[in-house]
Design an enzyme around this catalytic site. Structure first.
Site, PDB file in Angstrom:
ATOM      1  N   ASP A  10       6.850  -7.171  -0.691  1.00 23.60           N
ATOM      2  CA  ASP A  10       6.307  -5.982  -0.020  1.00 23.60           C
ATOM      3  C   ASP A  10       4.819  -6.229   0.167  1.00 23.60           C
ATOM      4  OD1 ASP A  10       5.989  -3.341   0.973  1.00 23.60           O
ATOM      5  OD2 ASP A  10       5.410  -2.625  -1.012  1.00 23.60           O
ATOM      6  N   SER A  11       4.208  -5.402   0.990  1.00 19.42           N
ATOM      7  CA  SER A  11       2.760  -5.494   1.169  1.00 19.42           C
ATOM      8  C   SER A  11       2.027  -5.164  -0.138  1.00 19.42           C
ATOM      9  CB  SER A  11       2.329  -4.513   2.250  1.00 19.42           C
ATOM     10  OG  SER A  11       2.774  -3.217   1.917  1.00 19.42           O
ATOM     11  N   TYR A  42      -0.206  -3.098   5.181  1.00 20.76           N
ATOM     12  CA  TYR A  42       0.204  -3.785   6.404  1.00 20.76           C
ATOM     13  C   TYR A  42       0.323  -2.784   7.566  1.00 20.76           C
ATOM     14  CZ  TYR A  42       1.857  -8.073   3.943  1.00 20.76           C
ATOM     15  OH  TYR A  42       1.967  -9.238   3.218  1.00 20.76           O
ATOM     16  N   GLY A  43       0.673  -1.563   7.195  1.00 19.46           N
ATOM     17  CA  GLY A  43       1.082  -0.569   8.192  1.00 19.46           C
ATOM     18  C   GLY A  43       0.026  -0.192   9.209  1.00 19.46           C
ATOM     19  N   CYS A  73       9.882  -3.653   2.616  1.00 18.50           N
ATOM     20  CA  CYS A  73       8.711  -3.097   3.285  1.00 18.50           C
ATOM     21  C   CYS A  73       9.170  -2.606   4.662  1.00 18.50           C
ATOM     22  CB  CYS A  73       7.655  -4.184   3.420  1.00 18.50           C
ATOM     23  SG  CYS A  73       6.203  -3.682   4.371  1.00 18.50           S
ATOM     24  N   THR A  75       7.421  -1.697   7.108  1.00 15.86           N
ATOM     25  CA  THR A  75       6.578  -2.234   8.175  1.00 15.86           C
ATOM     26  C   THR A  75       7.061  -3.623   8.582  1.00 15.86           C
ATOM     27  OG1 THR A  75       4.757  -0.990   7.208  1.00 15.86           O
ATOM     28  CG2 THR A  75       4.187  -2.708   8.794  1.00 15.86           C
ATOM     29  N   GLU A 151      -0.129   4.169  -4.396  1.00 15.76           N
ATOM     30  CA  GLU A 151      -0.673   3.013  -5.138  1.00 15.76           C
ATOM     31  C   GLU A 151      -1.661   3.481  -6.211  1.00 15.76           C
ATOM     32  OE1 GLU A 151      -0.730  -0.791  -4.139  1.00 15.76           O
ATOM     33  OE2 GLU A 151       1.140  -0.478  -3.048  1.00 15.76           O
ATOM     34  N   CYS A 185       9.389   3.998   4.211  1.00 20.10           N
ATOM     35  CA  CYS A 185       8.409   3.105   3.595  1.00 20.10           C
ATOM     36  C   CYS A 185       8.736   3.111   2.116  1.00 20.10           C
ATOM     37  CB  CYS A 185       7.012   3.651   3.849  1.00 20.10           C
ATOM     38  SG  CYS A 185       5.720   2.879   2.872  1.00 20.10           S
ATOM     39  N   THR A 186       8.732   1.925   1.511  1.00 15.36           N
ATOM     40  CA  THR A 186       9.199   1.830   0.128  1.00 15.36           C
ATOM     41  C   THR A 186       8.241   2.491  -0.876  1.00 15.36           C
ATOM     42  OG1 THR A 186       8.313  -0.412   0.208  1.00 15.36           O
ATOM     43  CG2 THR A 186      10.704  -0.152   0.387  1.00 15.36           C
ATOM     44  N   HIS A 187       7.077   2.897  -0.402  1.00 16.82           N
ATOM     45  CA  HIS A 187       6.180   3.650  -1.282  1.00 16.82           C
ATOM     46  C   HIS A 187       6.617   5.114  -1.420  1.00 16.82           C
ATOM     47  CE1 HIS A 187       3.499   0.259  -0.640  1.00 16.82           C
ATOM     48  NE2 HIS A 187       2.646   0.745  -1.516  1.00 16.82           N
TER      49      HIS A 187
HETATM   50  N1  DGL Z   1       5.512  -0.639   1.641  1.00 14.58           N
HETATM   51  C1  DGL Z   1       5.068  -0.675   3.004  1.00 14.58           C
HETATM   52  C2  DGL Z   1       6.191  -0.225   3.924  1.00 14.58           C
HETATM   53  O1  DGL Z   1       7.283   0.003   3.478  1.00 14.58           O
HETATM   54  C3  DGL Z   1       3.937   0.249   3.305  1.00 14.58           C
HETATM   55  C4  DGL Z   1       2.608  -0.068   2.883  1.00 14.58           C
HETATM   56  C5  DGL Z   1       1.770  -0.699   3.925  1.00 14.58           C
HETATM   57  O2  DGL Z   1       1.273  -0.046   4.857  1.00 14.58           O
HETATM   58  O3  DGL Z   1       1.557  -1.864   3.727  1.00 14.58           O
HETATM   59  O4  DGL Z   1       5.978  -0.083   5.094  1.00 14.58           O
END
Ligand code: DGL
Length: 271
Positions: A10-11, A42-43, A73, A75, A151, A185-187
């Site tokens: 993941d990012s 990354y997004g 992720c 993204t 985060e 998004c996995t967050h």
């Molecule tokens: N975990 C990333 C996703 O699922 C999001 C975080 C990011 O923007 O890097 O898109």
């Protein structure tokens, strides 16, 4: 039988929410996790940059002789699915399994999507939903500020910053009357209790990390590629300072992190 590890990336740390489900579903598997904490998020980045990072992240996991890769992720899964399709080992992203679960869950045909800016811009979940059922009405909202919020661990149900932010980002899906919401998004599953409270129990939340872990488990079982050992271990790699990793990782994993955390630089050869 295949005792090589499963690679997950993941990012940042959000992908650990998928690892949590993977550990529950497949306790005998070894897992190698890479969180690109030095380059998160990354997004908010361009398509080219996200694709370049994806190639480097996959190369890093392949160097650990993984048998399967999960891009945990939203993204990456939205912007670089073709890169995942052309790796020397099977790889999956979160979009297809999550869209399938959402299409199954909705009763009123109205589905909401929360993702990063790049995910929403790509319309990946929307396309996947419409491939299953073109009549589904979609309301998609980019929620870039959820990523640093999670985060930072500001996820408790009474958090004074998280609550108004969730309320603001959910206004459109609430207005649209969705009965199913993709946490694309996995967050975002870490904010699920606040999101559920805001929307009420009538709305089904679809956790992209969970759906993807389930698909991985089914694929490995179906191909007779599960590991044959007592207990699996996890190895964690990050691209920025590992100090503090365990603390935040525990929130995502729901368990104490005793395994070592190592710093690596994607794109750099080791040694
Ligand atoms: N975990 C990333 C996703 O699922 C999001 C975080 C990011 O923007 O890097 O898109």
């Amino acid at each position: 039988m295949d005792n090589r590890p499963i690679g997950v990336f993941d990012s940042g740390l959000g992908g650990l929410s998928a690892v949590r489900h993977l550990r529950q579903l497949l306790p005998h598997e070894n897992i190698v996790y890479f969180g690109d904490t030095g380059r998160v998020p990354y997004g908010t980045r361009s398509r080219d940059t996200i694709r370049h990072y994806t190639e480097e992240d996959c190369a890093l996991l392949l160097a650990h002789d993984v048998k399967f890769i999960i891009a945990a992720c939203g993204t990456v899964s939205s912007v670089a699915p073709d890169i995942l399709d052309h790796l020397p080992v099977p790889a999956i992203g979160v979009v297809t399994p999550t869209a399938k679960a959402a299409a199954n869950a909705t009763k009123n045909g109205k589905v909401g999507i929360l993702g990063t800016a790049a995910t929403v811009r790509s319309a990946s979940f929307e396309k996947a939903l419409h491939a299953i059922d073109p009549t589904i009405q979609v309301t998609a909202t980019p929620c870039p500020l959820f990523v640093p919020l999670v985060e930072s661990g500001w996820i408790h149900e009474d958090d004074p910053v998280a609550i108004p932010m969730v309320r603001r980002y959910l206004a459109a899906v609430k207005e649209a009357g969705v009965d199913t919401l993709i946490l694309g998004c996995t967050h975002f599953p870490l904010l699920a209790p606040i999101i559920q409270k805001e929307l009420g129990n009538g709305v089904a939340l679809i956790d992209s990390g969970r759906e993807t872990a389930v698909l991985c488990a089914n694929r490995l079982k179906g191909q007779d590629c599960l590991a044959d050992r007592a207990d699996g271990t996890a190895k964690f790699f990050v691209s920025d300072q590992p100090e503090g990793f365990s603390q935040v990782a525990e929130i995502f994993l729901g368990e104490t992190v005793t395994d070592a955390v190592e710093m690596v630089r994607p794109g750099h050869k080791k040694g």
